[in-house]
Scaffold this motif. Structure first.
Motif, PDB file in Angstrom:
ATOM      1  N   ASN A  16      42.714  62.337  38.978  1.00 12.34           N
ATOM      2  CA  ASN A  16      43.217  61.074  39.543  1.00 12.34           C
ATOM      3  C   ASN A  16      44.750  61.026  39.575  1.00 12.34           C
ATOM      4  OD1 ASN A  16      43.372  60.839  36.783  1.00 12.34           O
ATOM      5  ND2 ASN A  16      42.919  58.648  36.769  1.00 12.34           N
ATOM      6  N   TRP A  17      45.415  62.003  38.970  1.00 14.25           N
ATOM      7  CA  TRP A  17      46.871  62.109  39.113  1.00 14.25           C
ATOM      8  C   TRP A  17      47.228  62.875  40.371  1.00 14.25           C
ATOM      9  CZ3 TRP A  17      49.551  63.560  33.835  1.00 14.25           C
ATOM     10  CH2 TRP A  17      49.271  62.548  32.901  1.00 14.25           C
ATOM     11  N   SER A  18      46.503  63.977  40.603  1.00 12.58           N
ATOM     12  CA  SER A  18      46.865  64.819  41.735  1.00 12.58           C
ATOM     13  C   SER A  18      46.219  64.325  43.021  1.00 12.58           C
ATOM     14  CB  SER A  18      46.456  66.270  41.471  1.00 12.58           C
ATOM     15  OG  SER A  18      45.079  66.345  41.224  1.00 12.58           O
ATOM     16  N   ASN A  19      45.163  63.525  42.891  1.00 12.78           N
ATOM     17  CA  ASN A  19      44.498  62.996  44.081  1.00 12.78           C
ATOM     18  C   ASN A  19      44.019  61.573  43.822  1.00 12.78           C
ATOM     19  OD1 ASN A  19      43.032  62.419  46.309  1.00 12.78           O
ATOM     20  ND2 ASN A  19      41.867  64.335  46.341  1.00 12.78           N
ATOM     21  N   PRO A  20      44.944  60.604  43.929  1.00 18.10           N
ATOM     22  CA  PRO A  20      44.594  59.229  43.580  1.00 18.10           C
ATOM     23  C   PRO A  20      43.828  58.464  44.665  1.00 18.10           C
ATOM     24  CG  PRO A  20      46.914  59.391  44.142  1.00 18.10           C
ATOM     25  CD  PRO A  20      46.347  60.767  44.277  1.00 18.10           C
ATOM     26  N   ALA A  21      43.635  59.070  45.837  1.00 18.45           N
ATOM     27  CA  ALA A  21      42.990  58.330  46.930  1.00 18.45           C
ATOM     28  C   ALA A  21      41.520  58.075  46.606  1.00 18.45           C
ATOM     29  CB  ALA A  21      43.109  59.113  48.233  1.00 18.45           C
ATOM     30  N   GLN A  22      41.053  56.878  46.969  1.00 17.01           N
ATOM     31  CA  GLN A  22      39.653  56.516  46.746  1.00 17.01           C
ATOM     32  C   GLN A  22      39.091  55.888  48.005  1.00 17.01           C
ATOM     33  OE1 GLN A  22      39.338  53.765  43.485  1.00 17.01           O
ATOM     34  NE2 GLN A  22      40.487  55.072  42.087  1.00 17.01           N
ATOM     35  N   PRO A  23      37.816  56.209  48.342  1.00 16.90           N
ATOM     36  CA  PRO A  23      37.204  55.470  49.451  1.00 16.90           C
ATOM     37  C   PRO A  23      36.853  54.066  48.965  1.00 16.90           C
ATOM     38  CG  PRO A  23      35.667  57.093  48.548  1.00 16.90           C
ATOM     39  CD  PRO A  23      36.932  57.207  47.748  1.00 16.90           C
ATOM     40  N   GLU A  24      37.096  53.071  49.774  1.00 12.93           N
ATOM     41  CA  GLU A  24      36.816  51.656  49.450  1.00 12.93           C
ATOM     42  C   GLU A  24      37.243  51.288  48.029  1.00 12.93           C
ATOM     43  OE1 GLU A  24      33.135  50.079  50.684  1.00 12.93           O
ATOM     44  OE2 GLU A  24      33.004  51.361  52.453  1.00 12.93           O
ATOM     45  N   PRO A  25      38.533  51.408  47.724  1.00  9.96           N
ATOM     46  CA  PRO A  25      38.977  51.160  46.356  1.00  9.96           C
ATOM     47  C   PRO A  25      38.921  49.676  45.970  1.00  9.96           C
ATOM     48  CG  PRO A  25      40.859  51.447  47.785  1.00  9.96           C
ATOM     49  CD  PRO A  25      39.649  51.721  48.629  1.00  9.96           C
ATOM     50  N   VAL A  26      38.851  49.449  44.671  1.00  9.47           N
ATOM     51  CA  VAL A  26      39.013  48.098  44.122  1.00  9.47           C
ATOM     52  C   VAL A  26      40.345  48.106  43.390  1.00  9.47           C
ATOM     53  CG1 VAL A  26      38.094  46.355  42.544  1.00  9.47           C
ATOM     54  CG2 VAL A  26      36.522  47.838  43.827  1.00  9.47           C
ATOM     55  N   LEU A  27      41.268  47.273  43.836  1.00 11.49           N
ATOM     56  CA  LEU A  27      42.586  47.214  43.201  1.00 11.49           C
ATOM     57  C   LEU A  27      42.590  46.060  42.209  1.00 11.49           C
ATOM     58  CD1 LEU A  27      44.842  47.691  46.367  1.00 11.49           C
ATOM     59  CD2 LEU A  27      44.037  49.439  44.760  1.00 11.49           C
ATOM     60  N   ARG A  28      43.098  46.331  41.016  1.00 12.06           N
ATOM     61  CA  ARG A  28      43.148  45.283  39.998  1.00 12.06           C
ATOM     62  C   ARG A  28      44.409  44.434  40.171  1.00 12.06           C
ATOM     63  NH1 ARG A  28      42.201  49.458  35.250  1.00 12.06           N
ATOM     64  NH2 ARG A  28      43.289  50.699  36.804  1.00 12.06           N
ATOM     65  N   PHE A  29      44.292  43.159  39.910  1.00 11.96           N
ATOM     66  CA  PHE A  29      45.461  42.288  40.078  1.00 11.96           C
ATOM     67  C   PHE A  29      45.545  41.290  38.928  1.00 11.96           C
ATOM     68  CE2 PHE A  29      43.696  38.135  41.213  1.00 11.96           C
ATOM     69  CZ  PHE A  29      42.401  38.441  41.646  1.00 11.96           C
ATOM     70  N   ILE A  30      46.759  40.789  38.732  1.00  7.25           N
ATOM     71  CA  ILE A  30      46.908  39.625  37.862  1.00  7.25           C
ATOM     72  C   ILE A  30      47.259  38.439  38.760  1.00  7.25           C
ATOM     73  CG2 ILE A  30      47.563  40.991  35.833  1.00  7.25           C
ATOM     74  CD1 ILE A  30      50.434  39.993  36.284  1.00  7.25           C
ATOM     75  N   ARG A  31      46.882  37.257  38.318  1.00  5.54           N
ATOM     76  CA  ARG A  31      47.055  36.046  39.106  1.00  5.54           C
ATOM     77  C   ARG A  31      48.536  35.794  39.397  1.00  5.54           C
ATOM     78  NH1 ARG A  31      43.428  31.293  39.595  1.00  5.54           N
ATOM     79  NH2 ARG A  31      41.831  32.830  39.084  1.00  5.54           N
ATOM     80  N   GLY A  32      48.828  35.342  40.608  1.00  6.11           N
ATOM     81  CA  GLY A  32      50.212  35.072  41.003  1.00  6.11           C
ATOM     82  C   GLY A  32      50.677  33.698  40.565  1.00  6.11           C
ATOM     83  N   SER A  33      52.002  33.543  40.498  1.00  6.22           N
ATOM     84  CA  SER A  33      52.551  32.268  40.010  1.00  6.22           C
ATOM     85  C   SER A  33      52.357  31.134  41.020  1.00  6.22           C
ATOM     86  CB  SER A  33      54.032  32.439  39.693  1.00  6.22           C
ATOM     87  OG  SER A  33      54.696  33.045  40.775  1.00  6.22           O
ATOM     88  N   ASP A  34      52.115  31.469  42.281  1.00  3.65           N
ATOM     89  CA  ASP A  34      51.930  30.416  43.285  1.00  3.65           C
ATOM     90  C   ASP A  34      50.469  30.279  43.705  1.00  3.65           C
ATOM     91  OD1 ASP A  34      54.744  30.316  43.342  1.00  3.65           O
ATOM     92  OD2 ASP A  34      54.780  31.899  44.840  1.00  3.65           O
ATOM     93  N   ALA A  35      49.553  30.752  42.835  1.00  8.27           N
ATOM     94  CA  ALA A  35      48.131  30.687  43.191  1.00  8.27           C
ATOM     95  C   ALA A  35      47.734  29.245  43.532  1.00  8.27           C
ATOM     96  CB  ALA A  35      47.276  31.231  42.057  1.00  8.27           C
ATOM     97  N   ASP A  36      48.404  28.265  42.903  1.00  8.57           N
ATOM     98  CA  ASP A  36      48.051  26.863  43.184  1.00  8.57           C
ATOM     99  C   ASP A  36      48.575  26.388  44.545  1.00  8.57           C
ATOM    100  OD1 ASP A  36      50.614  27.064  42.260  1.00  8.57           O
ATOM    101  OD2 ASP A  36      50.615  25.147  41.208  1.00  8.57           O
ATOM    102  N   HIS A  37      49.333  27.214  45.253  1.00 13.80           N
ATOM    103  CA  HIS A  37      49.727  26.867  46.617  1.00 13.80           C
ATOM    104  C   HIS A  37      48.689  27.343  47.629  1.00 13.80           C
ATOM    105  CE1 HIS A  37      53.821  25.301  45.937  1.00 13.80           C
ATOM    106  NE2 HIS A  37      53.709  26.009  44.819  1.00 13.80           N
ATOM    107  N   CYS A  38      47.657  27.980  47.100  1.00 12.64           N
ATOM    108  CA  CYS A  38      46.516  28.347  47.943  1.00 12.64           C
ATOM    109  C   CYS A  38      45.321  27.562  47.403  1.00 12.64           C
ATOM    110  CB  CYS A  38      46.240  29.841  47.873  1.00 12.64           C
ATOM    111  SG  CYS A  38      47.604  30.823  48.512  1.00 12.64           S
ATOM    112  N   THR A  39      44.289  27.396  48.222  1.00 14.91           N
ATOM    113  CA  THR A  39      43.130  26.640  47.765  1.00 14.91           C
ATOM    114  C   THR A  39      42.363  27.468  46.721  1.00 14.91           C
ATOM    115  OG1 THR A  39      41.750  27.574  49.500  1.00 14.91           O
ATOM    116  CG2 THR A  39      42.899  25.524  50.024  1.00 14.91           C
ATOM    117  N   ALA A  40      41.566  26.786  45.903  1.00 17.43           N
ATOM    118  CA  ALA A  40      40.739  27.479  44.907  1.00 17.43           C
ATOM    119  C   ALA A  40      39.804  28.451  45.624  1.00 17.43           C
ATOM    120  CB  ALA A  40      39.947  26.461  44.090  1.00 17.43           C
ATOM    121  N   GLU A  41      39.366  28.034  46.800  1.00 16.42           N
ATOM    122  CA  GLU A  41      38.477  28.862  47.621  1.00 16.42           C
ATOM    123  C   GLU A  41      39.169  30.177  48.005  1.00 16.42           C
ATOM    124  OE1 GLU A  41      34.924  29.567  48.616  1.00 16.42           O
ATOM    125  OE2 GLU A  41      35.434  27.591  47.789  1.00 16.42           O
ATOM    126  N   ALA A  42      40.498  30.088  48.278  1.00 16.58           N
ATOM    127  CA  ALA A  42      41.253  31.282  48.691  1.00 16.58           C
ATOM    128  C   ALA A  42      41.233  32.326  47.586  1.00 16.58           C
ATOM    129  CB  ALA A  42      42.682  30.895  49.041  1.00 16.58           C
TER     130      ALA A  42
END
Lengths: 237, 328
Positions: free
Chosen positions: B180-206
């Protein structure tokens, strides 16, 4: 003061609220906090980026841990360090630092200021009145960004506020001075843009061969001086 | 010594680890979109980790060497060869004077980083050799490499010379870093995220939609950001915010509701609500996304993001130690 994560390698520190009501105070707080955070030399901090009411602090969690942060909780440690650095800061007191004043010559020749007439119409003034009113303003840099060296200036006389153009232009020449809403700014390099262009400066605002590469930084005061087309041509390097 | 880009490929640029410390002047960090891959490739050829290499987009590069060099590449699932000899990602190999390295058609992913012993010796601007394609400076005259262009290479280090000697017979090293160092590409990857500071400027549904739906990579994506098509993310207000800093990994939601995942060449500030931030560890996977790929997002904590990043850094330190030992 609010500290929120901007991803896993930066935090956004909000040092002022209500920019619109008190832009000068907000700027003063940001500049003071910027200096204090810089002086604090918190381990792992890479850089500080001020803008309007916030300072973004970029860090490397690995280097923070090497510098003493607990491996299991860098964020709490960092927040504590930031609050410690900013404790007791007072924008009107000891933190007050006079920033440099930069004079920028502008040529308002119609060939350069292709939107001057529209700005004048919007303000219900003559183009010459716009130029005089614009030159009388006392401006400060609130933020540099969008592209390298682009200064966002506050202090535009309210009569000159002009909405951004509905369709942005594909190409604005380098040095173009524009008005976008309540702000004014200068395009450091040729780029697309939606602001109303009223003139052009022969000064180079961004030069990657120099370090620092930008003529202006947040906090600087800016004064404009009107110049003739001849002086413009003479000053272009 | 120089190497010649017989064919430059679709978009090949000189990149290193970028420029830090210049955001207050509006200069984005830039540099290799997968800095980890470039660091690993540089270690493999005996370079210092920040040495300048080539970032290759969609392949099409053929480069001819005028002297002996050790090379290695990391990135997507490309077909790469020295002459007619196949070179898999993550293996150091010796190229001899007059030989060509070519890299073509990725099956998965779209970018690769090629390290050449000695590094690419273009002038340093603001502390880096990286090409800032948007501002037009750094690298090869501030732009992508062109067909037929010559690249000046630095001197081989003592370590690279030792490495070249050990590869004189076998040509390709048998050892390599983790896959995964020499070939990090993945088909249909899932990217991990942390919540953004402006999440409340989008709807809960978003936020729900963002973390449950698949998004498609739009063709207008580039080094500034990955633009995503898919279900529209609704904001609570059409009004943008006062501009503040953004960073690679930030997911912005413009008024049209189509999120943009920012990459290294992004602007330094922005006024669109920040819904989320993809974790630094996963940005190399994002750098491999190509138009029409599907991508999903899944929330993690900030502490988890730090944990995986620090763990990989420790592993890289061990890897560095292993190479040093190997070349003694």
């Amino acid at each position: 003061m609010q500290i929120t994560p901007l991803g896993d390698c930066a935090v956004l520190i909000r040092v002022a609220e209500n920019f619109d009501e008190a832009p000068e105070q907000a700027l003063q707080k940001v500049i003071a906090a910027h200096r204090r955070l810089g002086a604090a030399k918190i381990p792992g901090v890479i850089e500080l980026a001020p803008a309007y009411t916030t300072i973004a602090l970029f860090y490397d969690p690995v280097r923070a841990i090497d510098g003493g942060a607990p491996a299991e909780n860098v964020p709490d440690w960092l927040e504590h360090k930031i609050r410690e650095a900013l404790a007791g800061s007072d924008s009107r007191g000891a933190d007050y630092v006079k920033n440099s004043v930069v004079e920028i010559p502008i040529c308002y020749d119609p060939e350069f200021g292709f939107d001057l007439d529209e700005v004048a119409q919007h303000a219900e003034l003559s183009p010459n009145e716009v130029i005089d009113l614009y030159a009388a303003g006392n401006y400060r840099v609130h933020c540099v960004g969008f592209i390298g060296g682009f200064p966002f200036l506050g202090g535009l006389p309210s009569k000159l506020a002009t909405p951004r153009r509905e369709t942005p232009r594909k190409e604005i020449p380098a040095g173009s001075v524009g008005i976008g809403g309540k702000q004014t700014g200068i395009y450091p390099v040729k780029s697309p843009g939606g602001w109303n262009i009223i003139g052009r400066t022969p000064l180079r605002l961004f030069d990657p061969q120099k370090n620092p590469p930008g003529l202006l930084r947040a906090g600087d005061q800016v004064r404009f001086r009107a110049i003739s087309r001849e002086e413009f041509e003479r000053s272009v390097t | 010594m120089k190497a010649t880009a017989i064919r430059a490929g679709f978009l090949t640029s000189v990149q290193d680890l970028g420029r830090a410390g210049l955001r207050e002047f509006g200069v984005s960090p830039g540099g290799a979109l997968d800095p980890h891959a470039l660091r690993v490739a540089n270690l493999l050829v005996g370079n210092k980790e920040p040495a300048a290499g080539l970032e290759i987009t969609f392949g099409g590069l053929r480069i001819r060497f005028a002297d002996d060099r050790v090379i290695a590449w990391c990135g997507g699932d490309f077909e790469a060869c020295i002459g007619s000899m196949r070179l898999a990602s993550g293996h150091a190999a010796l190229v001899q004077s007059g030989e060509d390295f070519s890299i073509e058609s990725p099956a998965i992913g779209c970018r690769a980083w090629l390290a050449i012993s000695g590094g690419i010796d273009v002038p340093v601007f603001l502390g880096s050799r990286a090409t800032d394609l948007k501002a037009g400076f750094g690298g090869m005259n501030g732009r992508a490499i062109r067909d037929g262009e010559q690249l000046l290479l630095g001197e081989n280090s003592e370590r690279s010379k030792t490495l070249a000697e050990t590869l004189r017979t076998g040509r390709i090293a048998s050892w390599k870093p983790p896959h995964n160092w020499s070939n990090p590409a993945q088909p249909e990857p899932v990217l991990r995220f942390i919540r953004g500071s402006d999440a409340d400027h989008c709807t809960a549904e978003a936020m729900k939609t963002f973390s449950r739906s698949g998004f498609f990579v739009s063709p207008d994506s580039d080094r500034m950001g990955v633009r995503l098509d898919g279900p529209r993310l609704e904001r609570t207000s059409e009004k943008d915010l006062l501009s503040e800093a953004v960073a690679p990994g930030t997911v912005q939601v413009p008024p049209n509701g189509r999120p943009i995942l920012l990459l290294n060449d992004c602007q330094t500030i922005g006024g669109y609500p920040k819904l989320a931030h993809v974790i630094t560890f996963d940005l190399p996977i994002a750098a491999q996304l190509r138009p029409a790929d599907t991508v999903r997002f899944s929330e993690v904590t900030l502490l988890e993001a730090h944990r995986v990043l620090c763990e990989r850094e420790r592993d890289l330190q061990q890897f560095r130690g292993g190479i040093e030992w190997h070349l003694k």
